[in-house]
Write a protein that holds these residues in place. Structure first.
Motif, mmCIF file in Angstrom:
data_model
loop_
_atom_site.group_PDB
_atom_site.id
_atom_site.type_symbol
_atom_site.label_atom_id
_atom_site.label_comp_id
_atom_site.label_asym_id
_atom_site.label_seq_id
_atom_site.Cartn_x
_atom_site.Cartn_y
_atom_site.Cartn_z
ATOM 1 N N ASP A 1 0.753 -1.444 0.012
ATOM 2 C CA ASP A 1 -0.177 0.122 0.242
ATOM 3 C C ASP A 1 1.087 1.542 0.010
ATOM 4 O OD1 ASP A 1 -2.329 -1.181 -0.319
ATOM 5 O OD2 ASP A 1 -2.829 -1.037 1.977
ATOM 6 N N ARG A 2 -0.175 2.519 -0.710
ATOM 7 C CA ARG A 2 0.310 3.284 0.142
ATOM 8 C C ARG A 2 0.983 4.084 1.069
ATOM 9 N NH1 ARG A 2 -0.440 6.602 -6.009
ATOM 10 N NH2 ARG A 2 1.852 5.459 -6.563
ATOM 11 N N ILE A 3 1.373 4.859 1.588
ATOM 12 C CA ILE A 3 2.058 5.676 2.569
ATOM 13 C C ILE A 3 2.566 6.819 2.306
ATOM 14 C CG2 ILE A 3 1.473 3.584 4.186
ATOM 15 C CD1 ILE A 3 4.414 3.739 4.938
ATOM 16 N N ALA A 4 2.573 7.952 3.207
ATOM 17 C CA ALA A 4 3.336 8.705 2.883
ATOM 18 C C ALA A 4 4.319 9.168 4.541
ATOM 19 C CB ALA A 4 2.561 10.218 3.196
ATOM 20 N N LEU A 5 5.401 9.736 4.186
ATOM 21 C CA LEU A 5 6.400 10.048 6.209
ATOM 22 C C LEU A 5 5.978 11.759 5.376
ATOM 23 C CD1 LEU A 5 8.972 7.484 5.818
ATOM 24 C CD2 LEU A 5 6.387 7.777 7.125
ATOM 25 N N MET A 6 6.258 12.679 6.925
ATOM 26 C CA MET A 6 6.990 13.448 6.293
ATOM 27 C C MET A 6 8.784 13.774 7.066
ATOM 28 S SD MET A 6 3.517 15.389 7.716
ATOM 29 C CE MET A 6 3.931 17.157 6.853
ATOM 30 N N VAL A 7 9.253 14.273 6.397
ATOM 31 C CA VAL A 7 10.363 13.833 6.310
ATOM 32 C C VAL A 7 11.511 15.379 6.540
ATOM 33 C CG1 VAL A 7 10.702 10.953 5.495
ATOM 34 C CG2 VAL A 7 11.429 13.393 4.279
ATOM 35 N N PRO A 8 12.228 15.120 7.554
ATOM 36 C CA PRO A 8 13.027 14.430 7.745
ATOM 37 C C PRO A 8 12.464 14.050 8.852
ATOM 38 C CG PRO A 8 15.004 16.487 7.699
ATOM 39 C CD PRO A 8 13.146 16.458 7.616
ATOM 40 N N VAL A 9 12.703 12.824 9.434
ATOM 41 C CA VAL A 9 11.548 11.671 10.384
ATOM 42 C C VAL A 9 12.907 10.391 11.004
ATOM 43 C CG1 VAL A 9 11.060 9.624 8.979
ATOM 44 C CG2 VAL A 9 9.463 10.371 10.448
ATOM 45 N N PHE A 10 12.176 10.182 12.033
ATOM 46 C CA PHE A 10 13.137 9.459 13.015
ATOM 47 C C PHE A 10 13.521 8.309 12.103
ATOM 48 C CE2 PHE A 10 12.413 6.033 16.786
ATOM 49 C CZ PHE A 10 13.712 5.728 17.507
ATOM 50 N N THR A 11 14.393 7.627 12.025
ATOM 51 C CA THR A 11 14.274 6.525 11.037
ATOM 52 C C THR A 11 14.133 5.352 11.692
ATOM 53 O OG1 THR A 11 16.754 7.312 11.089
ATOM 54 C CG2 THR A 11 16.711 5.000 9.915
ATOM 55 N N PRO A 12 13.085 4.519 11.651
ATOM 56 C CA PRO A 12 12.632 3.586 11.976
ATOM 57 C C PRO A 12 11.344 3.705 11.141
ATOM 58 C CG PRO A 12 13.125 3.467 14.064
ATOM 59 C CD PRO A 12 13.711 4.929 14.082
ATOM 60 N N TYR A 13 10.850 5.009 11.415
ATOM 61 C CA TYR A 13 9.484 5.118 10.310
ATOM 62 C C TYR A 13 9.973 4.697 9.009
ATOM 63 C CZ TYR A 13 7.347 7.013 14.320
ATOM 64 O OH TYR A 13 6.286 7.428 15.408
ATOM 65 N N ILE A 14 11.049 4.840 8.644
ATOM 66 C CA ILE A 14 11.557 4.576 7.135
ATOM 67 C C ILE A 14 11.489 3.113 7.148
ATOM 68 C CG2 ILE A 14 13.373 5.162 5.522
ATOM 69 C CD1 ILE A 14 13.905 7.984 7.302
ATOM 70 N N GLU A 15 12.358 2.463 8.146
ATOM 71 C CA GLU A 15 13.069 1.700 7.976
ATOM 72 C C GLU A 15 11.944 0.508 7.973
ATOM 73 O OE1 GLU A 15 16.232 1.221 10.415
ATOM 74 O OE2 GLU A 15 17.236 2.204 9.631
ATOM 75 N N ILE A 16 10.708 0.711 8.939
ATOM 76 C CA ILE A 16 9.519 -0.265 8.783
ATOM 77 C C ILE A 16 8.919 -0.632 7.922
ATOM 78 C CG2 ILE A 16 7.522 -0.835 10.597
ATOM 79 C CD1 ILE A 16 8.641 -0.105 12.693
ATOM 80 N N PRO A 17 8.707 0.382 6.809
ATOM 81 C CA PRO A 17 7.438 -0.038 5.659
ATOM 82 C C PRO A 17 8.654 -0.569 4.596
ATOM 83 C CG PRO A 17 7.819 2.574 6.795
ATOM 84 C CD PRO A 17 8.660 2.049 7.178
ATOM 85 N N GLU A 18 10.091 -0.538 5.175
ATOM 86 C CA GLU A 18 10.775 -1.601 4.183
ATOM 87 C C GLU A 18 10.924 -2.756 4.560
ATOM 88 O OE1 GLU A 18 14.715 0.764 3.997
ATOM 89 O OE2 GLU A 18 14.173 2.583 2.972
#
Length: 547
Positions: free
Chosen positions: A208-225
């Motif tokens: 699914d498509r989600i959005a991140l408001m970046v820069p952001v705490f790294t786990p919010y980047i790594e978990i979706p991957e």
């Protein structure tokens, strides 16, 4: 200073690591720098300055003293029921309030007893508690002799946490209706539970498509991957500049507008942001409200507000969009309590997630009915906030779910402390500490940041490439990009000065930015870090001039 001993290719390979893993490499280099200082008889005089981690170097002592004083009262209650050497009984409810008052009178010199008394009296007055019931909850929970009941959060603890959030994260203007809370093992567990349950309940699906408001705490980047999720991630970039070379770390209207697309099912933000450490602007909050009202009504918002207490007048997006927002909060940073693992998830009782679950296709509803069927004869009526609890223990262990009771007591006392004058004075001291450290860092680095009254100041993110353009023009910035990897300055800092910072690119910020934690070192250490950062910057300048 000489260049780093690593080749560009080696640095490039290391840069693929998470910033928190890369930090360990910098720490090793910094320790080596300590050991290799020529002419130093006392190696310990060469100081490693690790501003890479956000663990604060302060602790709130008042509520901790109250916790330990409560422990002594709780033991007296246990021994009152049953005394046989080291064996006690389970504290009784009836008359516990009066016995607590007597204990306070009998032990006026016990450290923490006065803070405990104030906390209990305030809670009884503000929330209208039955004193016996409240004191017994505190007493029995500090003993830790029962499973958490209710499993989501203790009855009195939830009301106190709600009051704390209303005061500190909703600016004393909570949304209409009721917000329910789930006590978790810190904000990190809350993050894991949220992603897991949204998937388990069919609100999100793999890809699914989600959005991140970046820069952001790294786990919010790594978990979706992770292969569990493999989300299609849209970045909402904080790309505004106040002037040439000075980033605002604010979101342009056109970036936020990406969330209008109904295919974007979830947006995650840290507010105030990490690393820039700025609270969401009123302009962006209003734009988000319009997007939900007019363009994307099913958008789920996850807001991580751990640094909210560092901004005067802070108001969470959960107060503006209560029906769409999952609020994540941790007590770790404000109270210097990372080891306690205290967090909560908040969700309004009237929310879009429960509505979407009810509207799932019949086959999906049947799947969920079977998943939660052991918990209720009407599993379809189990709210998402309670499904989070069940999913946190694989459903089958729901009857033993919940944050440990002593942890919930500490959460209660932290919250009540904040509501007292002493807690408000403590909060102002923390804000003054991080501001002083930021001022010293900038004084040493001779770098400019945008003025912003919504700055938490727990971290600062400095864009070295933007600073290069501001000081020496675009030719210097182009020289750096052409000849060095973006993390090269961090290798030089660690290897040559013992300073450890994190790479901002690891937070999906500008590649040449660095994150400095303003929480975990002594004040004057930040002046030293600033000087070292400026020296490294000047070295690049000399190399450019001599090229």
């Amino acid at each position: 200073m000489p260049r780093t001993t690593f080749t560009r290719e080696e640095i490039k390979s290391f840069a693929q690591l998470s910033p928190f893993e890369l930090k360990d490499k910098f720490i090793t280099l910094a320790r080596t720098a300590q050991a290799d200082q020529p002419g130093q008889k006392d190696k310990s005089s060469v100081q490693m300055l690790n501003a890479g981690r956000g663990n604060p170097n302060w602790t709130a002592t008042g509520p901790r003293e109250a916790f330990h004083a409560l422990g002594y009262f709780a033991l007296s209650e246990s021994r009152r029921v049953w005394t046989a050497d080291d064996l006690g009984g389970m504290p009784e409810l009836k008359g516990s309030g009066a016995r607590f008052d007597a204990f306070v009178r009998q032990h006026p010199d016990l450290p923490g007893i006065e803070m405990l008394r104030k906390s209990v009296e305030y809670a009884v007055e503000r929330f209208g508690f039955d004193k016996d019931a409240f004191v017994h909850e505190l007493t029995d929970s500090s003993i830790g002799d029962n499973y958490p009941v209710p499993d989501r959060i203790l009855v009195h603890t939830e009301q106190i946490v709600r009051g704390y959030v209303d005061d500190e994260l909703f600016d004393r203007r909570p949304p209409a209706g009721n917000v329910s809370y789930f006590a978790t093992e810190g904000g990190t567990a809350a993050m894991c539970y949220v992603f897991d349950s949204l998937m388990k309940n069919g609100i999100l699906k793999k890809g699914d498509r989600i959005a991140l408001m970046v820069p952001v705490f790294t786990p919010y980047i790594e978990i979706p991957e992770l292969d569990t999720y493999e989300f299609d991630v849209v970045h909402v970039n904080a790309s505004l500049f106040a002037e040439t070379g000075v980033r605002e770390w604010r979101y342009p209207t056109e970036e936020v507008a990406k969330l209008e697309d109904p295919s974007v099912k979830l947006v995650c933000l840290v507010n105030p942001s990490n690393p820039p450490s700025l609270a969401l602007s009123r302009r962006v909050a209003d734009q988000l409200r319009r997007i939900v009202a007019e363009k994307n009504p099913n958008l789920v918002v996850v807001t991580d507000d751990v640094y909210g207490t560092f901004v005067p007048g802070f108001r969470s997006i959960a107060a503006d969009l209560p029906h769409n927002t999952l609020l994540v909060y941790s007590y770790s940073k404000h109270y210097g309590a990372t080891g306690w693992r205290l967090g909560v998830i908040g969700l309004h009782d009237d929310n879009v997630i429960d509505r979407m679950i009810a509207e799932l296709p019949a086959a999906e509803r049947e799947r969920l009915r079977k998943r939660y069927g052991s918990l209720s004869l009407e599993p379809e009526k189990i709210r998402f906030i309670d499904r989070l609890v069940a999913d946190s223990r694989q459903v089958a262990l729901n009857h033993t779910a919940g944050l440990s009771l002593p942890q919930q007591v500490m959460m209660t006392l932290f919250s009540l402390f904040d509501m007292l004058p002493e807690g408000q004075e403590y909060k102002e001291r923390l804000r003054a500490i991080v501001k002083q450290r930021l001022d010293l860092l900038l004084e040493g680095a001779q770098m400019k940041i945008a003025e912003d009254d919504q700055r938490a100041g727990y971290y600062i993110e400095l864009d070295l490439l933007a600073e290069a353009e501001r000081v020496h023009g675009k030719d210097f910035a182009d020289f750096l990009e052409k000849n060095y990897e973006p993390v090269d300055p961090l290798f030089r800092l660690a290897e040559q000065t013992g300073v450890v910072l994190l790479n901002g690119g690891g937070f999906d910020g500008p590649e040449w930015s660095v994150r400095v934690s303003l929480a975990n070192l002594d004040d004057l250490d930040y002046l030293k870090i600033g000087h070292h950062l400026r020296a490294i910057f000047d070295d690049y300048s000399e190399e450019w001039k001599n090229a």
